[in-house]
Design a protein around this motif. Sequence first.
Motif, PDB file in Angstrom:
ATOM      1  N   PRO A 236      34.424  44.494  63.241  1.00 53.84           N
ATOM      2  CA  PRO A 236      33.180  45.022  62.659  1.00 53.84           C
ATOM      3  C   PRO A 236      33.391  46.103  61.615  1.00 53.84           C
ATOM      4  CG  PRO A 236      33.489  45.830  64.900  1.00 53.84           C
ATOM      5  CD  PRO A 236      34.533  44.779  64.683  1.00 53.84           C
ATOM      6  N   GLN A 237      34.557  46.747  61.592  1.00 54.71           N
ATOM      7  CA  GLN A 237      34.817  47.799  60.619  1.00 54.71           C
ATOM      8  C   GLN A 237      35.635  47.309  59.434  1.00 54.71           C
ATOM      9  OE1 GLN A 237      33.238  50.715  60.812  1.00 54.71           O
ATOM     10  NE2 GLN A 237      32.306  49.766  62.617  1.00 54.71           N
ATOM     11  N   HIS A 238      35.941  46.016  59.380  1.00 52.00           N
ATOM     12  CA  HIS A 238      36.721  45.465  58.279  1.00 52.00           C
ATOM     13  C   HIS A 238      35.821  45.022  57.130  1.00 52.00           C
ATOM     14  CE1 HIS A 238      40.913  44.313  60.030  1.00 52.00           C
ATOM     15  NE2 HIS A 238      40.559  45.552  60.342  1.00 52.00           N
ATOM     16  N   SER A 239      36.319  45.179  55.924  1.00 48.56           N
ATOM     17  CA  SER A 239      35.711  44.496  54.784  1.00 48.56           C
ATOM     18  C   SER A 239      36.320  43.095  54.731  1.00 48.56           C
ATOM     19  CB  SER A 239      35.999  45.252  53.489  1.00 48.56           C
ATOM     20  OG  SER A 239      37.402  45.372  53.278  1.00 48.56           O
ATOM     21  N   ILE A 240      35.462  42.092  54.586  1.00 45.98           N
ATOM     22  CA  ILE A 240      35.906  40.697  54.604  1.00 45.98           C
ATOM     23  C   ILE A 240      35.485  40.055  53.291  1.00 45.98           C
ATOM     24  CG2 ILE A 240      35.765  38.471  55.770  1.00 45.98           C
ATOM     25  CD1 ILE A 240      35.115  39.972  58.344  1.00 45.98           C
ATOM     26  N   GLY A 241      36.455  39.833  52.418  1.00 41.20           N
ATOM     27  CA  GLY A 241      36.177  39.209  51.138  1.00 41.20           C
ATOM     28  C   GLY A 241      36.270  37.698  51.261  1.00 41.20           C
ATOM     29  N   VAL A 242      35.168  37.023  51.025  1.00 39.10           N
ATOM     30  CA  VAL A 242      35.124  35.558  51.059  1.00 39.10           C
ATOM     31  C   VAL A 242      35.083  35.096  49.605  1.00 39.10           C
ATOM     32  CG1 VAL A 242      33.928  33.529  51.939  1.00 39.10           C
ATOM     33  CG2 VAL A 242      33.854  35.680  53.232  1.00 39.10           C
ATOM     34  N   ILE A 243      36.179  34.492  49.158  1.00 42.10           N
ATOM     35  CA  ILE A 243      36.350  34.188  47.736  1.00 42.10           C
ATOM     36  C   ILE A 243      36.267  32.688  47.545  1.00 42.10           C
ATOM     37  CG2 ILE A 243      37.797  34.572  45.723  1.00 42.10           C
ATOM     38  CD1 ILE A 243      39.214  36.805  47.268  1.00 42.10           C
ATOM     39  N   TYR A 269      27.881  38.803  45.422  1.00 34.00           N
ATOM     40  CA  TYR A 269      27.889  39.217  44.019  1.00 34.00           C
ATOM     41  C   TYR A 269      27.996  37.988  43.135  1.00 34.00           C
ATOM     42  CZ  TYR A 269      29.259  40.835  39.469  1.00 34.00           C
ATOM     43  OH  TYR A 269      29.296  41.040  38.110  1.00 34.00           O
ATOM     44  N   THR A 270      27.147  37.941  42.105  1.00 28.10           N
ATOM     45  CA  THR A 270      27.276  36.922  41.076  1.00 28.10           C
ATOM     46  C   THR A 270      27.008  37.545  39.716  1.00 28.10           C
ATOM     47  OG1 THR A 270      26.419  34.839  40.177  1.00 28.10           O
ATOM     48  CG2 THR A 270      24.884  36.174  41.475  1.00 28.10           C
ATOM     49  N   VAL A 293      32.185  36.469  47.002  1.00 27.65           N
ATOM     50  CA  VAL A 293      32.439  36.616  45.576  1.00 27.65           C
ATOM     51  C   VAL A 293      33.033  35.338  45.013  1.00 27.65           C
ATOM     52  CG1 VAL A 293      32.797  39.101  45.761  1.00 27.65           C
ATOM     53  CG2 VAL A 293      34.760  37.585  45.874  1.00 27.65           C
ATOM     54  N   HIS A 294      32.799  35.118  43.732  1.00 30.19           N
ATOM     55  CA  HIS A 294      33.414  34.006  43.018  1.00 30.19           C
ATOM     56  C   HIS A 294      34.845  34.374  42.663  1.00 30.19           C
ATOM     57  CE1 HIS A 294      34.120  31.034  39.832  1.00 30.19           C
ATOM     58  NE2 HIS A 294      33.086  30.373  40.305  1.00 30.19           N
ATOM     59  N   ARG A 295      35.692  33.368  42.528  1.00 33.79           N
ATOM     60  CA  ARG A 295      37.088  33.621  42.178  1.00 33.79           C
ATOM     61  C   ARG A 295      37.217  34.453  40.902  1.00 33.79           C
ATOM     62  NH1 ARG A 295      40.203  27.805  43.131  1.00 33.79           N
ATOM     63  NH2 ARG A 295      39.683  27.592  45.368  1.00 33.79           N
ATOM     64  N   ALA A 296      36.342  34.213  39.944  1.00 33.77           N
ATOM     65  CA  ALA A 296      36.439  34.907  38.664  1.00 33.77           C
ATOM     66  C   ALA A 296      36.177  36.400  38.783  1.00 33.77           C
ATOM     67  CB  ALA A 296      35.457  34.295  37.661  1.00 33.77           C
ATOM     68  N   ASP A 304      40.099  44.206  53.611  1.00 37.71           N
ATOM     69  CA  ASP A 304      40.910  44.201  54.823  1.00 37.71           C
ATOM     70  C   ASP A 304      41.296  42.765  55.187  1.00 37.71           C
ATOM     71  OD1 ASP A 304      40.693  46.995  55.158  1.00 37.71           O
ATOM     72  OD2 ASP A 304      38.733  46.754  56.089  1.00 37.71           O
ATOM     73  N   THR A 305      40.329  41.870  55.115  1.00 44.63           N
ATOM     74  CA  THR A 305      40.546  40.453  55.400  1.00 44.63           C
ATOM     75  C   THR A 305      40.039  39.636  54.226  1.00 44.63           C
ATOM     76  OG1 THR A 305      40.313  40.755  57.800  1.00 44.63           O
ATOM     77  CG2 THR A 305      39.958  38.534  56.941  1.00 44.63           C
ATOM     78  N   VAL A 306      40.805  38.627  53.837  1.00 44.38           N
ATOM     79  CA  VAL A 306      40.366  37.700  52.790  1.00 44.38           C
ATOM     80  C   VAL A 306      40.298  36.301  53.374  1.00 44.38           C
ATOM     81  CG1 VAL A 306      41.101  36.527  50.669  1.00 44.38           C
ATOM     82  CG2 VAL A 306      41.123  39.020  50.787  1.00 44.38           C
ATOM     83  N   VAL A 307      39.208  35.603  53.043  1.00 45.37           N
ATOM     84  CA  VAL A 307      39.029  34.210  53.449  1.00 45.37           C
ATOM     85  C   VAL A 307      38.801  33.372  52.194  1.00 45.37           C
ATOM     86  CG1 VAL A 307      37.693  32.582  54.831  1.00 45.37           C
ATOM     87  CG2 VAL A 307      37.998  34.938  55.641  1.00 45.37           C
ATOM     88  N   ILE A 308      39.604  32.335  52.036  1.00 45.51           N
ATOM     89  CA  ILE A 308      39.434  31.360  50.947  1.00 45.51           C
ATOM     90  C   ILE A 308      39.052  30.055  51.632  1.00 45.51           C
ATOM     91  CG2 ILE A 308      40.505  30.308  48.917  1.00 45.51           C
ATOM     92  CD1 ILE A 308      42.664  32.537  49.115  1.00 45.51           C
ATOM     93  N   PRO A 309      37.739  29.787  51.784  1.00 46.61           N
ATOM     94  CA  PRO A 309      37.307  28.700  52.666  1.00 46.61           C
ATOM     95  C   PRO A 309      37.246  27.321  52.027  1.00 46.61           C
ATOM     96  CG  PRO A 309      35.397  29.882  51.865  1.00 46.61           C
ATOM     97  CD  PRO A 309      36.599  30.567  51.269  1.00 46.61           C
TER      98      PRO A 309
END
Length: 363
Positions: A236-243, A269-270, A293-296, A304-309
């Motif tokens: 719950p305290q992590h930032s999770i970037g979904v790219i 964000y767009t 976020v978009h890849r660009a 903290d965590t990155v997910v490329i789904p």
Amino acid sequence: MTRTYLDLVPEQRGCLEGLPFDGNHLVSGPPGSGKSLLAVQRAVMLALTGTPVVLLTRSHLLRQSLAAAVHTLGPADGGVRVATAHAWLTEWYGGHPPRGTDGWFDWAALYERAVETGPAPGLTLVVDEGQDLPPEFYRLCRLLGARTTVFADECQRLTDAHSTLAEIAERLGRCTRAALDGNHRNTRQIASLAAHFHTGTGLPALPGRDGPPPRLHRLPHHGAADLLIPLAQRHPQHSIGVIVNSTQTQFSLLTSLERRAPRLRPQLYTSQARTAHSRYRTLDLDRPGIVLVHRASAKGLGFDTVVIPDTHTDAAVDPTSAALRMTYYVLATRARHELHLAYEGETEPPLCAQVGTGDLLRG
């Protein structure tokens, strides 16, 4: 969390202290070496001498991240202005400059304006992710007589209109060069996976910090939320970037997350959201949780965590493609602690299939 000067490692301090206040400087370094951090520190140091500074980047989302850091560290008189290069050039020109064919401006028109106005007294620029600005931009800096400090890595290009380190130095004219080393963002496991995608020479040394191995998940159709919700609940305290690779995927995921787990309060964000106060334009990047976020727009950011789904969207792309490998190199190195890749369908995308289980766990 914003890092102060005292938080810098000795190499970063040495680089910062070795840069003269005057002249042009180009600082290069791999992902995680601290280029964005030092860009903020450099801008603040210059502003504290009494000279107004403009800190520039190409990405609006990175501009938000840098502006938050400057607000924390910078002088109270607002001596550092943080802007995108497009916005700053438009203001300097005095209106909307004529457009070119590459998404930028008609550089000849800008050069003519620079010749008409002459050098800009006291103009001081610091540029982060400088490889994402075209060579013509740096020629304009020279025409304006700006003292310019650029932080860049030509192995992290995500745009067609980009500059090599040699082009930046050449266009600026007399320019000192400095190089950062080390990776202070990623774990050894994440950096080891990213090394599979590296396209340049001189592979960066692996960091010493350990963490969980990156994972590759096979998802059902539209199943990314099944991966993201437990991740967010566990950390719950992590930032999770979904790219992701498309705006459509961003909004589809947002809808699914808000329906199934509204308490997670995901952010999106767009660049297509043009209103400054739009929910999808201005984010709270200090708040833990999921950011779509978009890849660009991923360049320069860290989570903290990155997910490329949606790695399956690259299944038809040649896995030896330098552009594809560079993209995954940039995306993987956004992760500080955990990295998750995922795909839909029966077959692993070729780029992922080339990575052994020693660097990428399945399941």
